[in-house]
Motif scaffolding. Structure first.
Motif, short mmCIF file in Angstrom:
data_model
loop_
_atom_site.label_atom_id
_atom_site.label_comp_id
_atom_site.label_asym_id
_atom_site.label_seq_id
_atom_site.Cartn_x
_atom_site.Cartn_y
_atom_site.Cartn_z
N VAL A 8 -23.13 -28.54 -13.91
CA VAL A 8 -21.99 -28.24 -14.63
C VAL A 8 -20.50 -28.72 -14.22
CG1 VAL A 8 -20.62 -25.74 -13.00
CG2 VAL A 8 -23.64 -25.60 -13.58
N ALA A 9 -20.39 -28.87 -13.68
CA ALA A 9 -19.36 -29.41 -13.23
C ALA A 9 -19.34 -30.90 -15.06
CB ALA A 9 -19.65 -31.19 -12.46
N GLU A 127 -12.78 -20.72 -4.75
CA GLU A 127 -11.77 -20.43 -6.13
C GLU A 127 -11.85 -21.24 -7.24
OE1 GLU A 127 -8.42 -20.44 -3.14
OE2 GLU A 127 -9.52 -18.76 -1.90
N ALA A 128 -11.87 -22.54 -7.03
CA ALA A 128 -12.14 -23.62 -8.14
C ALA A 128 -12.93 -23.37 -9.44
CB ALA A 128 -12.05 -24.97 -7.44
N MET A 129 -14.54 -22.38 -8.95
CA MET A 129 -15.59 -22.83 -9.65
C MET A 129 -15.15 -21.55 -9.88
SD MET A 129 -17.67 -24.93 -10.58
CE MET A 129 -19.22 -24.62 -10.35
N GLY A 134 -15.48 -17.58 -13.57
CA GLY A 134 -15.53 -16.44 -13.21
C GLY A 134 -16.19 -16.62 -12.16
N ASP A 135 -16.94 -14.61 -12.03
CA ASP A 135 -17.30 -14.39 -10.83
C ASP A 135 -19.02 -15.57 -10.20
OD1 ASP A 135 -15.89 -12.25 -9.90
OD2 ASP A 135 -16.61 -10.91 -11.05
N PHE A 136 -19.52 -15.62 -11.90
CA PHE A 136 -20.53 -16.70 -11.46
C PHE A 136 -20.38 -17.80 -10.91
CE2 PHE A 136 -22.45 -20.12 -13.58
CZ PHE A 136 -23.88 -19.92 -13.00
N GLY A 137 -18.94 -18.31 -10.90
CA GLY A 137 -18.36 -19.82 -10.16
C GLY A 137 -18.65 -19.70 -8.70
N ILE A 141 -21.60 -21.53 -6.24
CA ILE A 141 -21.52 -22.34 -5.27
C ILE A 141 -21.94 -22.33 -3.87
CG2 ILE A 141 -19.58 -23.03 -3.59
CD1 ILE A 141 -19.59 -24.67 -6.26
N ALA A 142 -22.41 -20.59 -4.22
CA ALA A 142 -22.65 -19.81 -2.63
C ALA A 142 -24.78 -20.35 -2.02
CB ALA A 142 -22.54 -19.07 -2.04
N VAL A 143 -25.04 -20.01 -3.78
CA VAL A 143 -25.97 -20.61 -3.95
C VAL A 143 -26.31 -22.08 -3.39
CG1 VAL A 143 -28.45 -20.94 -5.52
CG2 VAL A 143 -27.09 -18.23 -4.98
#
Length: 260
Positions: A8-9, A127-129, A134-137, A141-143
């Motif tokens: 992703v990065a 917040e960066a993701m 969008g919301d997927f980011g 990160i949470a997962v």
């Protein structure tokens, strides 16, 4: 999970490829304290180095003596201690240079970093993701944090329990106390401020490193001898193989059958 995170990065950096060189230069300058030093900020270089060392320890545990617990259970290939040592060294590179740098680049590319805002750590990364994906980011990160945290807790608990058994404290009472303490630390960490958790972790890891570095110095001669032997065998075109009889200082202290 780490592989997905890096992919992703890389995708985000590919989209913003023209900005990446400038971001990497900013990271290098900030890490070395060059901009602050040029501005005459007192102690800036020392502060930059101190923070870098603390966060480096937190990310890769180099010099703390925890990662070798995994190495001790591995089967080295080639069958030589130095081969596993090189694998562990590569782990430091992956953790710090690849994953941590990828995180820093994503944050700086997003434009959400505001010095003095108090937003740091996971919240800042989310917040960066979200700014990039969008919301997927935020969900991603949470997962990712869930998996990173869970595996870290399981691994470090395993280290502690193995150490407890080695110290002859692996009875029912000892293991129960250890498990309750581990659960208590997880709950405590969830309630405390991030800075408090980081400061406690830094102090604990510093203590571990101070003890382990003494052992590293005492074993440094053997490590040099092992590494030279490994490289010499590679230079000869042979598959490195450890021969315990070549190390009289170790031969009586290790299980020779393992290295047969």
């Amino acid at each position: 999970m780490a592989g997905a995170y890096v992919l992703v990065a890389l995708g985000i950096m590919a989209i913003n490829i023209t900005e990446v060189p400038g971001i990497l230069m900013l990271i290098v300058k900030s890490a070395l304290g060059l901009e602050e030093a040029a501005g005459g900020a007192a102690g800036s270089v020392t502060a930059a180095m101190l923070n870098g060392i603390k966060r480096g320890l937190f990310s890769n545990e180099a010099g703390m003596g925890s990662a070798p617990n995994i190495a001790a259970t591995a089967t080295p290939a080639p069958h030589h201690p130095s081969s596993q040592g090189l694998v562990q060294a590569f782990g430091v590179f992956v953790d710090t240079i690849i994953i941590c740098t990828a995180t820093a680049v994503m944050i700086l590319l997003s434009g959400v970093l505001e010095p003095g805002s108090g937003v740091t750590g996971t919240q800042l990364t989310q917040e960066a993701m979200e700014a990039h994906l969008g919301d997927f980011g935020g969900y991603f990160i949470a997962v990712a944090i869930l998996f990173f945290a869970f595996t870290s807790i399981v691994a470090n608990y395993t280290y502690a329990e193995n150490a407890l058994y080695y110290l002859k404290g692996g009875n029912t009472l000892g293991v129960t106390v250890l498990r309750l303490a581990a659960l208590g630390m997880v709950i405590w960490g969830g309630y405390e401020a991030v800075i408090t958790v980081f400061n406690t972790a830094d102090a604990s890891m510093g203590l571990m490193a101070a003890i382990n570095l003494v052992a590293i110095v005492l074993l440094s001669g053997t490590v040099v001898k092992l590494t030279r032997d490994y490289l010499a065998q590679r230079k000869q075109g042979a598959v490195p193989h450890f021969r315990s009889k070549d190390y009289p200082e170790l031969h009586e202290k290790i299980d020779s059958d393992i290295w047969h």
